[in-house]
Design an enzyme around this catalytic site. Structure first.
Site, short mmCIF file in Angstrom:
data_model
loop_
_atom_site.label_atom_id
_atom_site.label_comp_id
_atom_site.label_asym_id
_atom_site.label_seq_id
_atom_site.Cartn_x
_atom_site.Cartn_y
_atom_site.Cartn_z
N PRO A 101 0.83 -1.21 0.00
CA PRO A 101 0.00 0.00 0.00
C PRO A 101 0.87 1.27 0.00
CG PRO A 101 -0.22 -1.21 2.09
CD PRO A 101 0.61 -2.06 1.18
N GLY A 105 3.60 3.56 5.34
CA GLY A 105 4.69 3.19 6.25
C GLY A 105 5.31 1.84 5.94
N LEU A 106 4.99 1.26 4.78
CA LEU A 106 5.53 -0.08 4.48
C LEU A 106 6.57 -0.06 3.36
CD1 LEU A 106 2.33 -2.29 4.93
CD2 LEU A 106 4.20 -1.95 6.53
N ALA A 110 10.32 2.98 -1.85
CA ALA A 110 11.67 2.40 -1.97
C ALA A 110 11.61 1.06 -2.70
CB ALA A 110 12.29 2.23 -0.59
N ALA A 111 10.57 0.26 -2.43
CA ALA A 111 10.48 -1.06 -3.08
C ALA A 111 10.29 -0.89 -4.58
CB ALA A 111 9.34 -1.86 -2.47
N ASP A 152 14.83 2.75 4.66
CA ASP A 152 13.93 1.99 3.78
C ASP A 152 14.71 1.33 2.64
OD1 ASP A 152 11.98 3.09 5.36
OD2 ASP A 152 10.68 3.70 3.71
O1 PMV Z 1 6.91 6.03 6.40
P1 PMV Z 1 8.06 5.20 5.98
O2 PMV Z 1 7.81 3.78 5.99
O3 PMV Z 1 8.67 5.64 4.70
O4 PMV Z 1 9.18 5.31 7.13
C1 PMV Z 1 9.98 6.38 7.27
C2 PMV Z 1 10.77 6.29 8.53
C3 PMV Z 1 11.15 7.67 9.08
O5 PMV Z 1 12.08 7.41 10.14
C4 PMV Z 1 9.95 8.39 9.63
C5 PMV Z 1 11.82 8.53 8.03
C6 PMV Z 1 13.19 8.05 7.59
O6 PMV Z 1 13.64 8.51 6.55
O7 PMV Z 1 13.83 7.27 8.30
#
Ligand code: PMV
Length: 317
Positions: A101, A105-106, A110-111, A152
């Site tokens: 999704p 936050g997953l 990046a994937a 990520d």
């Molecule tokens: O929201 P995500 O899964 O892309 O996680 C980012 C993690 C953070 O620490 C909030 C940002 C980062 O660049 O590390």
């Protein structure tokens, strides 16, 4: 030339999000049940150097040269061609699909970058090293995140549980005993760039308060690492709860996250917290095998839009 494909998994941050942007350690794991996939085919009608990108999930169907320069996939293409020194390339079409999704936050961004960069470089006959793939994906992450830590792209490139500190070589975690996570989506989309930007503004206004909180999160991450490496799984739960309280303190939780976290704890999870940028997206709950079903049911009944169970396997050498 046959079709060339590669896939990259999603990821979850177990501990240390946000503080990791400010130099503290964080722990992340790959989530293999969800994947981004890129498939390249030669484009016999195309001109040399053409790369056509077809990404139906994000309504993108265009030649990379026609995309704005800050489009993540246009940047990924340019960086890959530069890294390969490829001036004349056979024309190709790359189709990207993903079950991760978006803005949850997953690690979807990046994937997609990593699957795409690998597929393009493999198609051109020059697979890039993991180190280069991760570095290029990091450049693309800057479009999504502004100031990404790099966690990520690192965990998704290496597909291993990692302890990550910005600017330092990665450490693969020794997981002494496997453990189970239930990952649940609030259904609220929350772009990481916004929560990361808000934390930055607040940190600029009151650096000492924020530095103290980041230090406390760093301590929790170090304690969690020990527990994971010792196989003391149940002890990881309270550390998740403490990390969650500190994330709420810096304003990145949300009523939806709090409600689901509470539901998971009441259904018997050893601990639970948001995962990633926060304000929505996903949470993770640490659960005993026997309680996975119970916790999953409770999360769905409390409004989670998606729930998946993930086992972090033991890998201790
Ligand atoms: O929201 P995500 O899964 O892309 O996680 C980012 C993690 C953070 O620490 C909030 C940002 C980062 O660049 O590390």
């Amino acid at each position: 030339m046959p079709a060339i494909a590669s896939s990259a998994p999603g990821k979850a941050i177990l501990f240390g999000e946000h503080a990791v942007v400010y130099g503290r350690p964080a722990i992340a794991i790959p989530v293999n049940q969800i994947q981004a996939t890129a498939v390249a085919q030669p484009d016999l009608q195309g001109r040399s150097g053409d790369v056509w990108i077809d990404a139906p999930d994000i309504q993108l169907n265009a030649a990379y040269r026609d995309l704005p320069s800050d489009n993540p996939l246009a940047l990924a293409t340019r960086l890959t061609l530069q890294a390969l020194g490829a001036a004349q390339t056979p024309a190709c079409r790359i189709r990207i699909t993903s079950t991760i999704p978006i803005a949850s936050g997953l690690g979807s961004g990046a994937a997609i970058s990593i699957a795409y960069i690998r597929t393009l470089s493999n198609f051109l006959g020059s697979p890039l090293s993991d180190e280069t793939v991760s570095a290029l994906a990091y450049e693309v992450e800057k479009i999504y995140h502004g100031t990404p830590s790099g966690i990520d792209n690192t965990v998704i490139t290496y597909v291993q549980p990692v302890l990550f500190v910005r600017g330092q070589p990665i450490e693969i975690l020794n997981v002494a005993k496997s453990f189970n996570l239930v990952i649940a989506d609030t259904g609220v989309k929350s772009p990481t760039a916004v929560s990361v930007g808000d934390v930055r503004s607040a940190w600029l206004k009151d650096p000492s308060r924020y530095e103290d909180i980041f230090d406390a999160i760093g301590e929790i991450v170090r304690a969690a690492r020990l527990k994971i490496e010792q196989g003391d799984i149940q002890a990881i739960g309270p550390l998740m709860d403490r990390n969650q309280a500190l994330l709420a303190n810096i304003g990145v939780s949300s009523p939806e996250l709090e409600q689901l976290i509470q539901a998971a704890r009441e259904a018997g999870a050893w601990g639970a917290k948001l995962s990633g940028g926060g304000r929505g997206g996903n949470l993770i709950a640490l659960v005993d095998q026997a309680r996975i079903e119970n916790v999953t049911r409770a999360l769905l009944a409390s409004g989670a839009t998606h729930v998946l169970a993930n086992t972090v396997g033991a890998n201790k050498r």
